[in-house]
Structure formats: C-alpha cells, structure tokens
Scaffold this motif. Structure first.
Motif, PDB file in Angstrom:
ATOM      1  N   ALA A 125      40.518   3.773  11.443  1.00  0.00           N
ATOM      2  CA  ALA A 125      41.816   4.115  10.873  1.00  0.00           C
ATOM      3  C   ALA A 125      42.412   2.902  10.164  1.00  0.00           C
ATOM      4  N   ALA A 126      43.111   3.172   9.064  1.00  0.00           N
ATOM      5  CA  ALA A 126      43.804   2.108   8.354  1.00  0.00           C
ATOM      6  C   ALA A 126      44.888   1.532   9.252  1.00  0.00           C
ATOM      7  N   SER A 127      45.283   0.303   8.968  1.00  0.00           N
ATOM      8  CA  SER A 127      46.310  -0.317   9.812  1.00  0.00           C
ATOM      9  C   SER A 127      47.657  -0.279   9.084  1.00  0.00           C
ATOM     10  N   ASP A 128      48.710  -0.647   9.802  1.00  0.00           N
ATOM     11  CA  ASP A 128      50.013  -0.681   9.132  1.00  0.00           C
ATOM     12  C   ASP A 128      50.560  -2.105   9.129  1.00  0.00           C
ATOM     13  N   SER A 129      49.641  -3.073   9.055  1.00  0.00           N
ATOM     14  CA  SER A 129      50.053  -4.482   9.125  1.00  0.00           C
ATOM     15  C   SER A 129      51.058  -4.867   8.043  1.00  0.00           C
ATOM     16  N   LEU A 130      50.996  -4.209   6.893  1.00  0.00           N
ATOM     17  CA  LEU A 130      51.920  -4.576   5.814  1.00  0.00           C
ATOM     18  C   LEU A 130      52.979  -3.495   5.594  1.00  0.00           C
ATOM     19  N   ASP A 131      53.245  -2.738   6.659  1.00  0.00           N
ATOM     20  CA  ASP A 131      54.279  -1.697   6.591  1.00  0.00           C
ATOM     21  C   ASP A 131      55.609  -2.309   6.122  1.00  0.00           C
ATOM     22  N   GLY A 132      56.228  -1.705   5.144  1.00  0.00           N
ATOM     23  CA  GLY A 132      57.531  -2.180   4.672  1.00  0.00           C
ATOM     24  C   GLY A 132      57.438  -3.244   3.589  1.00  0.00           C
ATOM     25  N   GLN A 166      47.664  -0.042   0.047  1.00  0.00           N
ATOM     26  CA  GLN A 166      48.067   1.204   0.707  1.00  0.00           C
ATOM     27  C   GLN A 166      47.328   1.417   2.020  1.00  0.00           C
ATOM     28  N   ARG A 167      46.096   0.962   2.105  1.00  0.00           N
ATOM     29  CA  ARG A 167      45.357   1.032   3.383  1.00  0.00           C
ATOM     30  C   ARG A 167      46.056   0.211   4.460  1.00  0.00           C
ATOM     31  N   LEU A 168      46.806  -0.821   4.014  1.00  0.00           N
ATOM     32  CA  LEU A 168      47.499  -1.692   4.976  1.00  0.00           C
ATOM     33  C   LEU A 168      48.953  -1.265   5.182  1.00  0.00           C
ATOM     34  N   GLY A 169      49.340  -0.154   4.572  1.00  0.00           N
ATOM     35  CA  GLY A 169      50.685   0.370   4.795  1.00  0.00           C
ATOM     36  C   GLY A 169      51.735  -0.161   3.846  1.00  0.00           C
ATOM     37  N   ALA A 170      51.340  -0.990   2.866  1.00  0.00           N
ATOM     38  CA  ALA A 170      52.329  -1.526   1.917  1.00  0.00           C
ATOM     39  C   ALA A 170      52.619  -0.510   0.825  1.00  0.00           C
ATOM     40  N   GLY A 171      53.803  -0.632   0.240  1.00  0.00           N
ATOM     41  CA  GLY A 171      54.114   0.161  -0.948  1.00  0.00           C
ATOM     42  C   GLY A 171      53.690  -0.625  -2.177  1.00  0.00           C
ATOM     43  N   THR A 172      53.378   0.086  -3.253  1.00  0.00           N
ATOM     44  CA  THR A 172      52.977  -0.608  -4.486  1.00  0.00           C
ATOM     45  C   THR A 172      53.806  -0.127  -5.668  1.00  0.00           C
ATOM     46  N   VAL A 173      54.067  -1.058  -6.577  1.00  0.00           N
ATOM     47  CA  VAL A 173      54.613  -0.660  -7.881  1.00  0.00           C
ATOM     48  C   VAL A 173      53.658  -1.186  -8.934  1.00  0.00           C
ATOM     49  N   ASP A 174      53.449  -0.414  -9.972  1.00  0.00           N
ATOM     50  CA  ASP A 174      52.472  -0.760 -10.995  1.00  0.00           C
ATOM     51  C   ASP A 174      53.134  -0.951 -12.337  1.00  0.00           C
ATOM     52  N   LEU A 175      52.824  -2.061 -12.973  1.00  0.00           N
ATOM     53  CA  LEU A 175      53.331  -2.318 -14.311  1.00  0.00           C
ATOM     54  C   LEU A 175      52.151  -2.750 -15.168  1.00  0.00           C
ATOM     55  N   VAL A 176      51.940  -2.054 -16.271  1.00  0.00           N
ATOM     56  CA  VAL A 176      50.819  -2.435 -17.134  1.00  0.00           C
ATOM     57  C   VAL A 176      51.350  -2.888 -18.491  1.00  0.00           C
ATOM     58  N   GLY A 177      50.505  -3.685 -19.182  1.00  0.00           N
ATOM     59  CA  GLY A 177      50.953  -4.342 -20.412  1.00  0.00           C
ATOM     60  C   GLY A 177      51.545  -3.403 -21.430  1.00  0.00           C
ATOM     61  N   SER A 178      50.877  -2.264 -21.667  1.00  0.00           N
ATOM     62  CA  SER A 178      51.302  -1.405 -22.772  1.00  0.00           C
ATOM     63  C   SER A 178      52.645  -0.744 -22.521  1.00  0.00           C
ATOM     64  N   ALA A 237      42.696 -10.646   1.422  1.00  0.00           N
ATOM     65  CA  ALA A 237      43.514 -11.593   0.644  1.00  0.00           C
ATOM     66  C   ALA A 237      45.003 -11.289   0.814  1.00  0.00           C
ATOM     67  N   LEU A 238      45.361 -10.002   0.805  1.00  0.00           N
ATOM     68  CA  LEU A 238      46.775  -9.638   0.992  1.00  0.00           C
ATOM     69  C   LEU A 238      47.253 -10.038   2.384  1.00  0.00           C
ATOM     70  N   LEU A 239      46.417  -9.783   3.389  1.00  0.00           N
ATOM     71  CA  LEU A 239      46.796 -10.156   4.757  1.00  0.00           C
ATOM     72  C   LEU A 239      46.952 -11.672   4.856  1.00  0.00           C
ATOM     73  N   ASP A 240      46.040 -12.385   4.240  1.00  0.00           N
ATOM     74  CA  ASP A 240      46.090 -13.847   4.298  1.00  0.00           C
ATOM     75  C   ASP A 240      47.363 -14.368   3.614  1.00  0.00           C
ATOM     76  N   CYS A 241      47.668 -13.854   2.438  1.00  0.00           N
ATOM     77  CA  CYS A 241      48.835 -14.340   1.696  1.00  0.00           C
ATOM     78  C   CYS A 241      50.143 -13.929   2.350  1.00  0.00           C
ATOM     79  N   LEU A 242      50.173 -12.748   2.929  1.00  0.00           N
ATOM     80  CA  LEU A 242      51.439 -12.245   3.476  1.00  0.00           C
ATOM     81  C   LEU A 242      51.566 -12.525   4.974  1.00  0.00           C
ATOM     82  N   GLY A 243      50.683 -13.358   5.459  1.00  0.00           N
ATOM     83  CA  GLY A 243      50.843 -13.852   6.837  1.00  0.00           C
ATOM     84  C   GLY A 243      50.635 -12.822   7.907  1.00  0.00           C
ATOM     85  N   ALA A 244      49.883 -11.775   7.589  1.00  0.00           N
ATOM     86  CA  ALA A 244      49.647 -10.744   8.603  1.00  0.00           C
ATOM     87  C   ALA A 244      48.175 -10.709   8.983  1.00  0.00           C
ATOM     88  N   GLY A 245      47.478 -11.832   8.734  1.00  0.00           N
ATOM     89  CA  GLY A 245      46.028 -11.845   8.953  1.00  0.00           C
ATOM     90  C   GLY A 245      45.652 -12.045  10.400  1.00  0.00           C
TER      91      GLY A 245
END
Ligand code: NCD
Length: 318
Positions: free
Chosen positions: A40-47, A70-82, A310-318
C-alpha cells in the motif's frame, strides 16, 4: 540537539558521494513494491503540496514526479511552459518565486537554463528538485539509470562494469548525471558517437572529482569496435530541438545506431537502455528497444521509486 533546518534540494549528482547515492538507491529499491502496487502507498507527505514547474516538454519525468508525490499522499499542482506566464516573457526566477510564495513545499523544476535549478534554489524558501536544467544535469534520471542497472545485476557495487553511452552527448543532461552516478559507483563509462556530438573534451567531465574506486571516463568514436566489451549500452536521443540536426552526420544510423545486427554482437547478458523519448529506428531499432535486452520500461518503473525517495529525502520524511 539542534534541529536541522536547512532546506534540502536535489540539484545535481556531480559531487555526490557513493554513500549518498547508495542511500537514495536503497530507499528507492525499498519503494519499488509500492510502485508495483504490491504494498500500500504511504501517507508520509500527507498535506504537503508539490509544484511541478515544467518549462520544457516532458512525458516521463513530469508524470513520474506526479505519480511519486501522489503515492506519498502529497497534493500536486502542475504548471507547464505553454500555459504559464513564461510564455508571456516572465523570467524563470519570477515564475519560480511566485509559485514558492504560494507556500508550496517543493518545486520540481524543468527549465532550459543550464544551472537554472540551483539559481532558483538560492532564491526560494522551499525545496527544489531538478527535473532537468538545460544541458546541465537531470539527477533523478541518473539515479533511475543507476537503479535499473543495480536492480538488474542484483548488486550496488558497479566496480569494473563497462557502460557505453552512445549518441548526442554534448547536449545531454542525462549523460552528465549518468556519468557522475555510474563512475562514482565504480563503473567505467565510454562516451561514444561522432566527434560533432561527442567531442574529446567531454572526457574531462569528471576532472576535480575525488573518490576511491571511481570508474574511468573516456571518449571513443567507433561503436562497432566496442560492442563486444560493453555490459550496458545506454542509447541517447538525438536532440534535434537543441541543435537543429546540423551536427548529426547523414550516416548516423549506419555508424552509431543500435541496430538489430549490432545488438546481436553484444555480449551475452548485456543490456540496452534509453531515457526516452526514443527516435525509433534512428538511434535505436524498434526490435532492440522492445527486445529481451531492453531495460527501457524498468527505467521508467524505477523512476517513480527514485522520485518518491528524492521527495522523501528533500521533505524530511525519509
Ligand atoms: C530526457 C530529457 O528531457 O532530458 N528525457 C527524459 O527526461 N526522460 C532526454 C531527452 O529528452 O532526450
């Protein structure tokens, strides 16, 4: 004990120690069952909120970072160049600082400026993960390439492994990050292609880097003479958008393409990689890309695990 308050980023693999690479690769390997849906995915980055700021085109890297978050429970926003204000002439720094001012926890950045990720990281208060900055580095790609190889071989010690990276190396952030990761882990890397795309000066890429057990780096122009010596052949895309194709010899496929004939001359057990997107039947024949030696989709699968690590490492939830 004082709390570590420094913002953590993932900007480059150059200068990363073997220990740091092993730590990220171990974490990623542990997360592969989550990617496969076996655990099961974790919720380490919930919120937490991760902004994917992609000012150059992308399929794999952008989707992969989103899936990882999203597998780690984080929300995402997407911005692309165009569709961003970059297309109205806003600078990279203005775009990034405005996104950061919204209080996101991390920016995953792809941009066309060499060193753009470090420049942004120096200005914003959140973590920055480099998803490819110009022709400089693509650290999560280098990590996922290393993961695909270590998983395939069943060992993290790449001492003496012979890796050939073939193609448009001069323009390639993928090649640079792969070279830094793989030589640090002990592999010998040969950069192969026509002099116009693989100038001899690239052999000095690792100058100034220390490390006992580091593999060698060299440049060669004759692929055929090396085929029987390589354990891993990493083919790269010809990046027409970066040089218009002017430096690509007319006989490129005949001399440097990994054709079916050439693939048959590889050692037993040698594997073929490509970061995608593939110019099928130019740098890599379809039958080889989809054949039994290919690790192409293993690279993509491991990419999600690497980005979770990498996300867990950077956001201190590793
Ligand atoms: C690479 C990139 O964008 O640097 N692709 C990727 O991230 N998988 C390589 C390429 O575009 O050829």
């Amino acid at each position: 004990m004082a709390l570590e308050t420094r913002t953590r980023h993932l900007l480059a693999l150059r200068g990363m120690t073997g220990e740091q690479l092993h730590c990220l690769l171990d974490k990623a390997a542990d997360l592969l069952p989550v990617v496969d849906g076996d655990v099961a995915a974790s919720d380490s980055l919930d919120g937490r909120i991760i902004a994917n700021l992609f000012l150059e085109n992308s399929t794999r890297t952008r989707c992969s970072f989103s899936v990882a978050a999203q597998r780690l429970g984080a929300g995402t926003v997407d911005l692309v160049g165009s569709t961003s204000s970059a297309s109205k002439g806003e600078t990279l720094l203005d775009t990034a600082c405005n996104v950061a001012a919204m209080g996101v926890d991390a920016i995953v950045l792809r941009c066309s400026e060499d060193g753009g990720a470090s420049m942004v990281a120096a200005e914003v208060g959140c973590s920055v993960l480099n998803a490819g900055d110009g022709q400089h580095e693509h650290p999560t790609q280098g990590l996922l390439d290393a993961l695909a190889i270590t998983q395939h071989l069943g060992t993290k010690d790449l001492t003496g492994l012979q890796v050939g990276i073939v193609g448009d190396i001069a323009s390639s952030r993928v090649a640079r990050s792969a070279v830094f990761a793989l030589t640090t882990l002990g592999a010998h890397v040969t950069l192969i292609g026509p002099p116009s795309l693989v100038p001899d000066a690239l052999a000095s890429m690792c100058d100034g880097l220390e490390g006992a057990g580091r593999g060698h780096l060299c440049v060669a122009h004759d692929l055929d003479s090396l085929l029987g010596q390589l354990d891993v052949v990493m083919m790269l895309r010809i990046q027409f958008e970066r040089h218009g194709g002017d430096s690509v010899p007319d006989d490129y496929r005949a001399k440097w393409g990994l054709t079916e004939d050439r693939a048959q001359q590889l050692r037993d057990g040698a594997v073929v990689m490509h970061p995608g997107p593939v110019n099928r039947d130019l740098e890599l024949d379809s039958v080889v890309c989809d054949g039994p030696r290919s690790l192409v989709l293993d690279q993509v699968r491991g990419g999600v695990a690497v980005r979770m690590a990498a996300l867990l490492d950077c956001l201190g939830a590793g």
